[in-house]
Write a protein that holds these residues in place. Sequence first.
Motif, PDB file in Angstrom:
ATOM      1  N   GLY A 140      48.532  19.805  35.453  1.00 42.28           N
ATOM      2  CA  GLY A 140      49.542  18.995  35.930  1.00 42.28           C
ATOM      3  C   GLY A 140      50.942  20.005  36.797  1.00 42.28           C
ATOM      4  N   GLN A 141      50.746  21.174  35.932  1.00 41.97           N
ATOM      5  CA  GLN A 141      52.080  21.786  37.082  1.00 41.97           C
ATOM      6  C   GLN A 141      51.748  22.407  38.656  1.00 41.97           C
ATOM      7  OE1 GLN A 141      52.561  25.550  35.124  1.00 41.97           O
ATOM      8  NE2 GLN A 141      53.686  26.187  36.494  1.00 41.97           N
ATOM      9  N   TYR A 142      50.070  22.619  38.167  1.00 37.62           N
ATOM     10  CA  TYR A 142      50.024  22.698  39.516  1.00 37.62           C
ATOM     11  C   TYR A 142      49.285  21.828  41.074  1.00 37.62           C
ATOM     12  CZ  TYR A 142      49.035  27.604  39.120  1.00 37.62           C
ATOM     13  OH  TYR A 142      49.122  29.386  38.638  1.00 37.62           O
ATOM     14  N   ALA A 143      49.362  20.938  40.214  1.00 38.79           N
ATOM     15  CA  ALA A 143      49.050  19.274  40.832  1.00 38.79           C
ATOM     16  C   ALA A 143      50.908  18.839  41.765  1.00 38.79           C
ATOM     17  CB  ALA A 143      48.621  18.640  40.333  1.00 38.79           C
ATOM     18  N   GLY A 144      51.649  19.507  40.731  1.00 42.84           N
ATOM     19  CA  GLY A 144      52.755  18.820  41.157  1.00 42.84           C
ATOM     20  C   GLY A 144      53.535  19.529  41.636  1.00 42.84           C
ATOM     21  N   TYR A 145      53.094  21.118  42.016  1.00 41.25           N
ATOM     22  CA  TYR A 145      52.696  22.026  43.542  1.00 41.25           C
ATOM     23  C   TYR A 145      52.770  21.256  44.623  1.00 41.25           C
ATOM     24  CZ  TYR A 145      54.522  25.758  39.955  1.00 41.25           C
ATOM     25  OH  TYR A 145      55.486  26.437  39.119  1.00 41.25           O
TER      26      TYR A 145
ATOM     27  N   PHE B  90      46.895  11.261  45.936  1.00 34.93           N
ATOM     28  CA  PHE B  90      47.715  11.520  44.915  1.00 34.93           C
ATOM     29  C   PHE B  90      46.625  11.170  43.891  1.00 34.93           C
ATOM     30  CE2 PHE B  90      52.017  10.424  45.908  1.00 34.93           C
ATOM     31  CZ  PHE B  90      52.465  11.461  46.135  1.00 34.93           C
TER      32      PHE B  90
ATOM     33  N   GLY C 267      51.673  18.498  45.560  1.00 32.37           N
ATOM     34  CA  GLY C 267      52.134  17.011  45.700  1.00 32.37           C
ATOM     35  C   GLY C 267      53.991  16.793  46.578  1.00 32.37           C
ATOM     36  N   SER C 268      54.762  17.676  45.433  1.00 31.22           N
ATOM     37  CA  SER C 268      55.868  18.322  45.701  1.00 31.22           C
ATOM     38  C   SER C 268      56.010  18.519  47.862  1.00 31.22           C
ATOM     39  CB  SER C 268      56.717  18.723  45.269  1.00 31.22           C
ATOM     40  OG  SER C 268      56.304  19.726  44.816  1.00 31.22           O
TER      41      SER C 268
END
Length: 246
Positions: free
Chosen positions: A54-59, A34, A61-62
């Motif tokens: 943040g958007q790509y990191a969210g992809y 993370f 991580g999820s």
Amino acid sequence: RASPPPATTAMPWRIVISIGVVMLANSFSFTVIFPVLPFMVHFFFPSLGKDQLGQYAGYLGSAFSVGQLCGSLAWGRLADRFGRRPILISGIIFTLLATVLFGFSWSFWVAIAARFLWGALNGNIGVAKTVLSEVLSDDNQARGFAVLGVSNGLGRILAPALGGFLSDPASAFKGAFDNAFFRQFPFVLPTWCGALVCVVALLLTVFFLPETLPRRSARLHSVRVDDTDDGSVDGGGDDDGGGDFD
């Protein structure tokens, strides 16, 4: 005259600790990456704007949770069919392999695939709780399940700290770590830590965790599957609980 205190069931510590380490490996491997997700996205997309990191990191991580959503029910059914122990062992092995693959990701989409497989091929959370429910009694169930909370908490504390500390060792530590390998795979070191915890969990599961699926339930399930395949149902052995299941 005061009545004697009720007898308490001994805690099966060998099983409880083994399951606790399995859950530790699960939470550790889940959270160890993370802290590095935004840096990993920037590593793969150096020209990406800060407003999109943040958007790509969210992809990234999820993807684990998406895989977990797709695979959890299937792993539960397999655990009811083939037993808890082989499914736990399989989940740890797949977690170990997916963790290592993630560290060696050479592109963003490989990292996404590794995280998805990481979740889809690991149904250990539900199976581990089932094992505890089958070996614990009413008088020690609360203490036994508390070990899961401790294991999860410990993993979620240690893993992000180590993940952030060990990422990009070529820049952070230099010296022996400043080489072509760690420059090409700057996030592999945290995943090695996750893989090491998985190895410990695997050894404990193989050597100390017995099968807890009730034998009668396993046999009854096999009979129902055979009857369905044959197109007929013979309930004679199920009604009286005869000696075939002893």
